[in-house]
Design a protein around this motif. Structure first.
Motif, PDB file in Angstrom:
ATOM      1  N   UNK A  61       0.825  -1.214   0.000  1.00 47.63           N
ATOM      2  CA  UNK A  61       0.000   0.000   0.000  1.00 47.63           C
ATOM      3  C   UNK A  61       0.852   1.254   0.000  1.00 47.63           C
ATOM      4  N   UNK A  62       1.924   1.257   0.789  1.00 46.72           N
ATOM      5  CA  UNK A  62       2.822   2.404   0.822  1.00 46.72           C
ATOM      6  C   UNK A  62       3.521   2.617  -0.504  1.00 46.72           C
ATOM      7  N   UNK A  63       3.962   1.530  -1.120  1.00 46.55           N
ATOM      8  CA  UNK A  63       4.608   1.635  -2.431  1.00 46.55           C
ATOM      9  C   UNK A  63       3.635   2.152  -3.488  1.00 46.55           C
ATOM     10  N   UNK A  64       2.392   1.679  -3.432  1.00 46.09           N
ATOM     11  CA  UNK A  64       1.396   2.152  -4.403  1.00 46.09           C
ATOM     12  C   UNK A  64       1.077   3.631  -4.175  1.00 46.09           C
ATOM     13  N   UNK A  65       1.029   4.060  -2.916  1.00 45.95           N
ATOM     14  CA  UNK A  65       0.778   5.468  -2.603  1.00 45.95           C
ATOM     15  C   UNK A  65       1.899   6.342  -3.156  1.00 45.95           C
ATOM     16  N   UNK A  66       3.133   5.914  -2.941  1.00 39.55           N
ATOM     17  CA  UNK A  66       4.283   6.655  -3.445  1.00 39.55           C
ATOM     18  C   UNK A  66       4.317   6.649  -4.964  1.00 39.55           C
ATOM     19  N   UNK A  67       4.026   5.515  -5.566  1.00 38.28           N
ATOM     20  CA  UNK A  67       3.985   5.441  -7.027  1.00 38.28           C
ATOM     21  C   UNK A  67       2.886   6.347  -7.585  1.00 38.28           C
ATOM     22  N   UNK A  68       1.757   6.420  -6.897  1.00 39.43           N
ATOM     23  CA  UNK A  68       0.681   7.319  -7.328  1.00 39.43           C
ATOM     24  C   UNK A  68       1.120   8.773  -7.304  1.00 39.43           C
ATOM     25  N   UNK A  69       1.890   9.154  -6.302  1.00 40.07           N
ATOM     26  CA  UNK A  69       2.409  10.518  -6.241  1.00 40.07           C
ATOM     27  C   UNK A  69       3.360  10.790  -7.405  1.00 40.07           C
ATOM     28  N   UNK A  70       4.217   9.827  -7.696  1.00 34.19           N
ATOM     29  CA  UNK A  70       5.169   9.991  -8.808  1.00 34.19           C
ATOM     30  C   UNK A  70       4.415  10.060 -10.139  1.00 34.19           C
ATOM     31  N   UNK A  71       3.392   9.201 -10.301  1.00 33.01           N
ATOM     32  CA  UNK A  71       2.610   9.239 -11.538  1.00 33.01           C
ATOM     33  C   UNK A  71       1.882  10.566 -11.676  1.00 33.01           C
ATOM     34  N   UNK A  72       1.414  11.121 -10.573  1.00 33.88           N
ATOM     35  CA  UNK A  72       0.759  12.421 -10.625  1.00 33.88           C
ATOM     36  C   UNK A  72       1.704  13.511 -11.082  1.00 33.88           C
ATOM     37  N   UNK A  73       2.923  13.482 -10.573  1.00 25.74           N
ATOM     38  CA  UNK A  73       3.922  14.484 -10.979  1.00 25.74           C
ATOM     39  C   UNK A  73       4.273  14.320 -12.456  1.00 25.74           C
ATOM     40  N   UNK A  74       4.391  13.085 -12.911  1.00 25.75           N
ATOM     41  CA  UNK A  74       4.736  12.846 -14.309  1.00 25.75           C
ATOM     42  C   UNK A  74       3.581  13.189 -15.257  1.00 25.75           C
ATOM     43  N   UNK A  75       2.354  12.972 -14.820  1.00 26.08           N
ATOM     44  CA  UNK A  75       1.201  13.203 -15.682  1.00 26.08           C
ATOM     45  C   UNK A  75       0.850  14.683 -15.770  1.00 26.08           C
ATOM     46  N   UNK A  76       0.931  15.396 -14.663  1.00 29.42           N
ATOM     47  CA  UNK A  76       0.577  16.823 -14.654  1.00 29.42           C
ATOM     48  C   UNK A  76       1.735  17.645 -14.078  1.00 29.42           C
ATOM     49  N   UNK A  77       2.842  17.725 -14.789  1.00 28.25           N
ATOM     50  CA  UNK A  77       4.007  18.426 -14.228  1.00 28.25           C
ATOM     51  C   UNK A  77       3.786  19.930 -14.049  1.00 28.25           C
ATOM     52  N   UNK A  78       2.993  20.550 -14.909  1.00 28.90           N
ATOM     53  CA  UNK A  78       2.777  22.004 -14.782  1.00 28.90           C
ATOM     54  C   UNK A  78       2.153  22.359 -13.440  1.00 28.90           C
ATOM     55  N   UNK A  79       1.218  21.543 -12.999  1.00 32.86           N
ATOM     56  CA  UNK A  79       0.550  21.776 -11.719  1.00 32.86           C
ATOM     57  C   UNK A  79       1.563  21.745 -10.575  1.00 32.86           C
ATOM     58  N   UNK A  80       2.467  20.786 -10.604  1.00 33.08           N
ATOM     59  CA  UNK A  80       3.450  20.657  -9.537  1.00 33.08           C
ATOM     60  C   UNK A  80       4.575  21.682  -9.671  1.00 33.08           C
ATOM     61  N   UNK A  81       4.922  22.070 -10.878  1.00 30.32           N
ATOM     62  CA  UNK A  81       5.953  23.088 -11.060  1.00 30.32           C
ATOM     63  C   UNK A  81       5.455  24.449 -10.587  1.00 30.32           C
ATOM     64  N   UNK A  82       4.192  24.720 -10.815  1.00 25.58           N
ATOM     65  CA  UNK A  82       3.614  26.016 -10.450  1.00 25.58           C
ATOM     66  C   UNK A  82       3.613  26.224  -8.936  1.00 25.58           C
ATOM     67  N   UNK A  83       3.283  25.175  -8.178  1.00 29.19           N
ATOM     68  CA  UNK A  83       3.207  25.346  -6.721  1.00 29.19           C
ATOM     69  C   UNK A  83       4.494  24.941  -6.000  1.00 29.19           C
ATOM     70  N   UNK A  84       5.536  24.602  -6.738  1.00 20.89           N
ATOM     71  CA  UNK A  84       6.824  24.274  -6.136  1.00 20.89           C
ATOM     72  C   UNK A  84       6.947  22.841  -5.664  1.00 20.89           C
ATOM     73  N   UNK A  85       6.057  21.974  -6.066  1.00 23.76           N
ATOM     74  CA  UNK A  85       6.110  20.578  -5.653  1.00 23.76           C
ATOM     75  C   UNK A  85       7.050  19.733  -6.483  1.00 23.76           C
ATOM     76  N   UNK A  86       7.538  20.282  -7.582  1.00 24.34           N
ATOM     77  CA  UNK A  86       8.443  19.539  -8.459  1.00 24.34           C
ATOM     78  C   UNK A  86       9.574  20.455  -8.909  1.00 24.34           C
ATOM     79  N   UNK A  87      10.663  19.840  -9.270  1.00 22.88           N
ATOM     80  CA  UNK A  87      11.832  20.555  -9.768  1.00 22.88           C
ATOM     81  C   UNK A  87      11.934  20.308 -11.275  1.00 22.88           C
ATOM     82  N   UNK A  88      12.029  21.385 -12.036  1.00 26.34           N
ATOM     83  CA  UNK A  88      12.077  21.267 -13.497  1.00 26.34           C
ATOM     84  C   UNK A  88      13.291  20.460 -13.956  1.00 26.34           C
ATOM     85  N   UNK A  89      14.402  20.618 -13.280  1.00 25.89           N
ATOM     86  CA  UNK A  89      15.618  19.894 -13.663  1.00 25.89           C
ATOM     87  C   UNK A  89      15.444  18.384 -13.427  1.00 25.89           C
ATOM     88  N   UNK A  90      14.799  18.024 -12.328  1.00 22.67           N
ATOM     89  CA  UNK A  90      14.543  16.605 -12.056  1.00 22.67           C
ATOM     90  C   UNK A  90      13.615  16.003 -13.101  1.00 22.67           C
TER      91      UNK A  90
END
Length: 128
Positions: A61-90
């Motif tokens: 369950x923990x691995x799936x939760x973490x994978x879901x967060x990573x998939x969210x960042x990969x699927x909607x990067x603009x949303x995470x870049x705008x609020x500082x949740x993601x690094x553009x270089x990464x």
């Protein structure tokens, strides 16, 4: 008892959707257990992912939760870049093949869920 054509179609679509969901969960677990180190190494500067990194030790369950967060960042990067949740270089340095797999898996999951809700709605209206 004979089944109508619509009942047969409903059953086939339901079975395909159900099997697709299990396959999707299996692929997700496989990625979570085999590629998590690679994903976390490439997203070390992404607070949206790293804040959830301790869940990796929480079993499936923990691995799936973490994978879901990573998939969210990969699927909607603009949303995470705008609020500082993601690094553009990464995000730029993340492996393209793995990113594609994650995005396809995310959209497949949403599609299967939408089909399930559609089938539930059809079943509800059919009973009335």
């Amino acid at each position: 008892m004979s089944t109508s054509t619509s009942d047969t179609i409903f059953l086939v679509i339901s079975l395909i959707d159900f099997v697709g969901a299990f396959i999707s969960i299996g692929i997700s677990l496989h990625l979570a257990y085999t590629k998590m180190d690679v994903m976390l190494n490439h997203l070390q500067n992404c607070p949206a992912v790293m804040i959830r990194a301790p869940f990796r030790n929480g079993g499936p369950w923990g691995n799936m939760f973490l994978l879901g967060a990573i998939m969210g960042v990969m699927t909607t990067p603009r949303l995470y870049l705008r609020d500082g949740g993601a690094c553009a270089e990464d995000l730029k340095n993340f492996p393209a093949g793995l990113r594609r797999k994650l995005v396809i898996l995310q959209w497949t999951g949403w599609g299967l869920l939408l089909v399930m809700f559609g089938l539930a709605a059809v079943a509800e209206f059919e009973l009335v």
